[in-house]
Design a protein around this motif. Structure first.
Motif, PDB file in Angstrom:
ATOM      1  N   GLU A   1     -12.638  43.254  78.506  1.00  0.00           N
ATOM      2  CA  GLU A   1     -12.686  41.378  79.456  1.00  0.00           C
ATOM      3  C   GLU A   1     -13.267  40.641  78.220  1.00  0.00           C
ATOM      4  O   GLU A   1     -12.199  39.633  78.506  1.00  0.00           O
ATOM      5  CB  GLU A   1     -13.545  41.651  80.869  1.00  0.00           C
ATOM      6  N   GLU A   2     -14.432  40.503  77.049  1.00  0.00           N
ATOM      7  CA  GLU A   2     -14.204  40.018  75.892  1.00  0.00           C
ATOM      8  C   GLU A   2     -12.999  39.966  75.385  1.00  0.00           C
ATOM      9  O   GLU A   2     -12.367  38.545  74.836  1.00  0.00           O
ATOM     10  CB  GLU A   2     -15.247  40.597  75.577  1.00  0.00           C
ATOM     11  N   VAL A   3     -12.346  40.793  74.433  1.00  0.00           N
ATOM     12  CA  VAL A   3     -11.069  41.007  74.228  1.00  0.00           C
ATOM     13  C   VAL A   3     -10.133  39.471  74.144  1.00  0.00           C
ATOM     14  O   VAL A   3      -9.553  39.340  74.193  1.00  0.00           O
ATOM     15  CB  VAL A   3     -10.697  42.350  73.138  1.00  0.00           C
TER      16      VAL A   3
ATOM     17  N   CYS B   1     -15.779  37.043  68.808  1.00  0.00           N
ATOM     18  CA  CYS B   1     -14.723  38.356  69.207  1.00  0.00           C
ATOM     19  C   CYS B   1     -13.460  37.679  68.384  1.00  0.00           C
ATOM     20  O   CYS B   1     -12.462  38.645  68.264  1.00  0.00           O
ATOM     21  CB  CYS B   1     -14.734  37.964  70.745  1.00  0.00           C
ATOM     22  N   ASP B   2     -13.332  36.337  68.575  1.00  0.00           N
ATOM     23  CA  ASP B   2     -11.992  35.848  68.315  1.00  0.00           C
ATOM     24  C   ASP B   2     -11.532  36.228  67.411  1.00  0.00           C
ATOM     25  O   ASP B   2     -10.041  36.399  66.567  1.00  0.00           O
ATOM     26  CB  ASP B   2     -11.988  34.304  68.422  1.00  0.00           C
TER      27      ASP B   2
ATOM     28  N   ALA C   1     -27.032  37.570  65.082  1.00  0.00           N
ATOM     29  CA  ALA C   1     -26.633  35.967  63.953  1.00  0.00           C
ATOM     30  C   ALA C   1     -26.384  36.360  62.245  1.00  0.00           C
ATOM     31  O   ALA C   1     -25.241  35.135  62.719  1.00  0.00           O
ATOM     32  CB  ALA C   1     -28.340  35.328  63.991  1.00  0.00           C
ATOM     33  N   ALA C   2     -26.869  37.132  61.847  1.00  0.00           N
ATOM     34  CA  ALA C   2     -26.449  37.099  60.572  1.00  0.00           C
ATOM     35  C   ALA C   2     -25.219  37.724  60.487  1.00  0.00           C
ATOM     36  O   ALA C   2     -24.637  37.720  59.081  1.00  0.00           O
ATOM     37  CB  ALA C   2     -27.695  37.872  59.630  1.00  0.00           C
ATOM     38  N   PHE C   3     -24.605  38.823  60.651  1.00  0.00           N
ATOM     39  CA  PHE C   3     -24.171  39.469  61.166  1.00  0.00           C
ATOM     40  C   PHE C   3     -22.712  39.321  61.908  1.00  0.00           C
ATOM     41  O   PHE C   3     -21.712  39.034  60.980  1.00  0.00           O
ATOM     42  CB  PHE C   3     -24.124  41.375  61.845  1.00  0.00           C
ATOM     43  N   TYR C   4     -22.443  38.157  62.630  1.00  0.00           N
ATOM     44  CA  TYR C   4     -22.332  37.437  63.326  1.00  0.00           C
ATOM     45  C   TYR C   4     -20.822  37.872  64.139  1.00  0.00           C
ATOM     46  O   TYR C   4     -20.919  37.734  65.737  1.00  0.00           O
ATOM     47  CB  TYR C   4     -20.643  36.279  61.927  1.00  0.00           C
ATOM     48  N   ASN C   5     -19.970  38.848  64.096  1.00  0.00           N
ATOM     49  CA  ASN C   5     -18.952  39.751  64.524  1.00  0.00           C
ATOM     50  C   ASN C   5     -18.758  40.444  65.306  1.00  0.00           C
ATOM     51  O   ASN C   5     -17.774  41.355  65.753  1.00  0.00           O
ATOM     52  CB  ASN C   5     -17.585  39.459  64.077  1.00  0.00           C
ATOM     53  N   PHE C   6     -19.903  41.303  65.255  1.00  0.00           N
ATOM     54  CA  PHE C   6     -20.886  42.031  65.857  1.00  0.00           C
ATOM     55  C   PHE C   6     -21.162  41.856  68.054  1.00  0.00           C
ATOM     56  O   PHE C   6     -21.447  40.838  67.399  1.00  0.00           O
ATOM     57  CB  PHE C   6     -21.338  42.942  65.437  1.00  0.00           C
ATOM     58  N   SER C   7     -20.705  42.666  68.848  1.00  0.00           N
ATOM     59  CA  SER C   7     -21.352  42.312  70.028  1.00  0.00           C
ATOM     60  C   SER C   7     -22.531  42.880  69.565  1.00  0.00           C
ATOM     61  O   SER C   7     -23.158  43.014  69.415  1.00  0.00           O
ATOM     62  CB  SER C   7     -19.922  42.729  71.307  1.00  0.00           C
ATOM     63  N   PRO C   8     -23.261  41.462  70.694  1.00  0.00           N
ATOM     64  CA  PRO C   8     -24.638  41.998  70.930  1.00  0.00           C
ATOM     65  C   PRO C   8     -25.018  43.124  71.449  1.00  0.00           C
ATOM     66  O   PRO C   8     -26.250  43.791  70.505  1.00  0.00           O
ATOM     67  CB  PRO C   8     -24.963  41.646  71.914  1.00  0.00           C
TER      68      PRO C   8
END
Length: 301
Positions: free
Chosen positions: A211-213, A185-186, A71-78
């Protein structure tokens, strides 16, 4: 393009805000690329880069579950952050923080960052009031870092104060991204498409799959920010710069009490940290001090 935010007016020059933000990011950056960091992590029993990275940066928050770090790092995938599971079993957050300071200290000494004692004192006289009066509401990583006891070494202590403000702007940046409906991801896809972040590093560290990208790319195409082939449109380039400008606006109140002259003086005092590590061949890509967004805003975020 929906990029219309209103911020309180301040007297600090926006160019000075951008310059000091880039200098702070650049002075902080080396910790993610120096060999001393994985060496110190290995002493704690962790030899993989990803888990060590998340442990080092999460340590100020305490022994939080990986979902809190995500949640704090935001742009990393789970999936990338979940790899840190178990790091608090190998060592406590306090041990991880001490190891990070040890890595910073060793790296600074190895490359020979040549700030004089007087320059360090002057830099602290400029940065400490900014840290002390900052509003930490909604600034998770900055708030965690400001709670860390400063180490005894003056230069490492200066680096930690730099880290607080680096994380403050990073937290503000995430607020702006979310407000503009630019998801985790965006924002990675837009950042790589506009040339501000090497795609290979983004894919390897953030670990969004094909797929996510593709889905993120489709969303950005629908917004008119990317072409069908994934390259940035003029509107996408403008949107990315507007997001940076909105982040600067968010940060203006942080720097306004210091005044333009002091903000620019702090910038000049800390830039030798970045310059010395650059000269030492620390980075696997070019980092320009005047456009450090290309590696700094996102490479470590």
């Amino acid at each position: 393009m929906r990029l219309t935010r209103t911020f309180c007016r301040t007297n600090v020059d926006r160019n000075a805000v951008r310059e000091v933000s880039l200098a702070i990011n650049a002075a902080h950056l080396f910790i993610y690329f120096v060999p001393e960091a994985p060496e110190e992590a290995a002493k704690l029993g962790v030899t993989e880069y990803g888990p060590a990275y998340f442990a080092f940066r999460s340590a100020p928050m305490g022994a939080v579950p990986w979902q809190v770090t995500l949640a704090a790092f935001y742009n990393f995938s789970p999936r990338s952050v979940q790899a840190m599971t178990g790091v608090w079993d190998t060592a406590t957050p306090e041990q991880w923080q001490a190891a990070r300071f040890a890595a910073v200290d060793r790296a600074l000494q190895r490359v020979g960052v040549a700030l004089t004692a007087d320059e360090i004192v002057e830099a602290r006289s400029l940065i400490d009031p900014v840290v002390a009066r900052a509003d930490y509401a909604g600034k998770t990583m900055a708030a965690a870092n400001v709670s860390v006891t400063l180490p005894s070494d003056p230069l490492v202590a200066l680096w930690q104060q730099i880290t607080v403000l680096r994380e403050w702007r990073g937290d503000a940046h995430l607020i702006v991204l979310a407000a503009n409906d630019l998801g985790p991801c965006d924002c990675n896809v837009l950042q790589t498409a506009t040339g501000h972040f090497p795609e290979a590093i983004a894919r390897a560290t953030r670990q969004w799959d094909d797929e996510e990208v593709a889905a993120a790319t489709a969303r950005l195409v629908a917004r008119g920010w990317l072409n069908a082939d994934g390259t940035a449109t003029d509107a996408g380039i403008a949107a990315r710069e507007q997001i940076e400008a909105e982040t600067d606006e968010h940060c203006a109140a942080l720097w306004s009490p210091a005044g333009d002259a002091n903000v620019r003086r702090l910038t000049s005092l800390i830039m030798p940290i970045h310059d010395t590590f650059t000269a030492a061949g620390t980075y696997p890509f070019r980092v320009e001090a005047g456009d450090a967004r290309s590696a700094v805003t996102e490479a470590a975020r």
